[in-house]
Design an enzyme around this catalytic site. Sequence first.
Site, PDB file in Angstrom:
ATOM      1  N   ASP A 231      -5.991  -7.228   4.303  1.00  0.00           N
ATOM      2  CA  ASP A 231      -7.152  -6.634   3.642  1.00  0.00           C
ATOM      3  C   ASP A 231      -8.038  -7.744   3.071  1.00  0.00           C
ATOM      4  O   ASP A 231      -9.255  -7.760   3.267  1.00  0.00           O
ATOM      5  CB  ASP A 231      -6.671  -5.704   2.523  1.00  0.00           C
ATOM      6  CG  ASP A 231      -7.818  -5.100   1.748  1.00  0.00           C
ATOM      7  OD1 ASP A 231      -8.772  -4.619   2.394  1.00  0.00           O
ATOM      8  OD2 ASP A 231      -7.780  -5.103   0.502  1.00  0.00           O
TER       9      ASP A 231
ATOM     10  N   LYS B  93       3.736 -15.259   2.395  1.00  0.00           N
ATOM     11  CA  LYS B  93       4.009 -16.011   1.160  1.00  0.00           C
ATOM     12  C   LYS B  93       5.507 -16.243   1.112  1.00  0.00           C
ATOM     13  O   LYS B  93       6.208 -15.828   0.176  1.00  0.00           O
ATOM     14  CB  LYS B  93       3.490 -15.200  -0.045  1.00  0.00           C
ATOM     15  CG  LYS B  93       3.468 -15.960  -1.354  1.00  0.00           C
ATOM     16  CD  LYS B  93       2.428 -17.069  -1.412  1.00  0.00           C
ATOM     17  CE  LYS B  93       2.587 -17.864  -2.686  1.00  0.00           C
ATOM     18  NZ  LYS B  93       1.706 -19.058  -2.713  1.00  0.00           N
TER      19      LYS B  93
ATOM     20  N   TYR C 205       0.820  -1.217   0.000  1.00  0.00           N
ATOM     21  CA  TYR C 205       0.000   0.000   0.000  1.00  0.00           C
ATOM     22  C   TYR C 205       0.850   1.261   0.000  1.00  0.00           C
ATOM     23  O   TYR C 205       0.407   2.312  -0.443  1.00  0.00           O
ATOM     24  CB  TYR C 205      -0.912   0.034   1.241  1.00  0.00           C
ATOM     25  CG  TYR C 205      -2.185  -0.753   1.103  1.00  0.00           C
ATOM     26  CD1 TYR C 205      -2.147  -2.115   0.866  1.00  0.00           C
ATOM     27  CD2 TYR C 205      -3.420  -0.132   1.235  1.00  0.00           C
ATOM     28  CE1 TYR C 205      -3.316  -2.843   0.763  1.00  0.00           C
ATOM     29  CE2 TYR C 205      -4.595  -0.849   1.133  1.00  0.00           C
ATOM     30  CZ  TYR C 205      -4.533  -2.208   0.902  1.00  0.00           C
ATOM     31  OH  TYR C 205      -5.704  -2.917   0.807  1.00  0.00           O
TER      32      TYR C 205
ATOM     33  N   ASP D  34      -2.293 -18.445   0.466  1.00  0.00           N
ATOM     34  CA  ASP D  34      -3.277 -19.213  -0.317  1.00  0.00           C
ATOM     35  C   ASP D  34      -3.896 -20.305   0.555  1.00  0.00           C
ATOM     36  O   ASP D  34      -5.113 -20.500   0.569  1.00  0.00           O
ATOM     37  CB  ASP D  34      -2.648 -19.789  -1.605  1.00  0.00           C
ATOM     38  CG  ASP D  34      -1.296 -20.463  -1.379  1.00  0.00           C
ATOM     39  OD1 ASP D  34      -0.742 -20.375  -0.255  1.00  0.00           O
ATOM     40  OD2 ASP D  34      -0.780 -21.086  -2.334  1.00  0.00           O
TER      41      ASP D  34
ATOM     42  N   ASP E 168     -11.904  -9.442   4.706  1.00  0.00           N
ATOM     43  CA  ASP E 168     -13.191  -9.507   3.998  1.00  0.00           C
ATOM     44  C   ASP E 168     -13.715 -10.939   3.996  1.00  0.00           C
ATOM     45  O   ASP E 168     -14.909 -11.180   4.179  1.00  0.00           O
ATOM     46  CB  ASP E 168     -13.058  -9.023   2.541  1.00  0.00           C
ATOM     47  CG  ASP E 168     -13.338  -7.526   2.386  1.00  0.00           C
ATOM     48  OD1 ASP E 168     -13.069  -6.784   3.348  1.00  0.00           O
ATOM     49  OD2 ASP E 168     -13.815  -7.112   1.309  1.00  0.00           O
TER      50      ASP E 168
END
Length: 377
Positions: free
Chosen positions: A252, A196, A149, A228, A256
């Site tokens: 983020d 990751k 970001y 993942d 959700d």
Amino acid sequence: MNYSIALIPGDGIGPEVIAPATGVLDTVGDRYGHVFNYIELEAGGCAIDSTGEPLPNETLETAKQCDALLLGAVGGTQWETLPGRLRPERALLGLRAGLGVFANLRPAKLLPQLRSACPIKDEVLLSGNREGKPEFDLLIVRELTGGLYFGKRGRNADGNAAFDTETYSWFEIERTLRVGYEAAEYRRKKLCLVDKANVLESSRLWREAAAVVAKDYPGIETSFLYIDNAAMQLIRNPGQFDVIVTSNLFGDILSDEASALTGSIGMLPSASLGSPHDPLAKNGRPMGMYEPIHGSAPDIAGKDIANPLGTILSAALMLRYSFGLEKEARAVEDAAAAALDAGLRTRDIASRGTAGVNENIVGTREMGEAVIKLLEQ
Ligand code: IPM
Ligand code: MG
């Protein structure tokens, strides 16, 4: 006590969900003898329309002086074609960076009242390790002022290639991990770092830092998952998680996903906290910015159907983390739960979109009023 609260209703459903939240805070003030003073500020699309920029300097500077910030939502389709630095979302990033609120706490808990709004089948939830309880209760700690970001981004000369960069310093990683470990101490003492690390060098630095920081928290079990796999595990068995610590972008996305498991994104609050040692800290408490995790939802704005509970519960987190008012925070959370117990549902949390048995579909305002009435009792 008197508290000053910077209030940014913002765009879309923002003002509609902020109104019930301030109503709730005022009721808390009356009942427990506190005074909350609101300083209303503009940010996001409405600020672009009135001043030409998403985060006017005055908004940031005034917010810095306040004891905490409560924000509704920013953004909307009419501003989507503006260049990146002029988009409403820039206001959020500017506030987060400007206030130094690097740790974003996003609790996601399946309330028993909303069991039927959770999209996961009972037998899948029951396969979790929560002693046969179908509920899950997890906390995502998302790094909020670094990573993709805020990394260097740009285009090449002819504009047909673009890049964004993920950069993390040990310092940024360590302070975020510590927030996660401290939270885990008061919870079920498990922390999962999501990254990751099989591909990204920055993720490998997160793992190295976790190995060191973990030594200070011997009572906490640390585990690691690739993003993942974590996204899959969250659907297969959310009950296995306690605290998840992760980078800005992964947090983020996962938050959700977690919110959908609780029945609706409209339910989830968030607290973004700085360091108790930085200059913006107030009375030894970190600077705090509180917002529901849903966005501005332009499609339902102005219809009095948005769920105000995410914002009301964000106000509860503000009482807890910024003002140290634990009893008051609990009273708000209990009143929100009691409204659900009474069968009240905004559309998003009604069983399958229609009122189930003993459910009563209400609008934004009515839900807010019900919570207030229950608080007064
Ligand atoms: C959130 C939102 C923001 C984010 C957007 C609106 C910039 O999705 O708070 O999760 O990505 O951080
Ligand atoms: Mg998001």
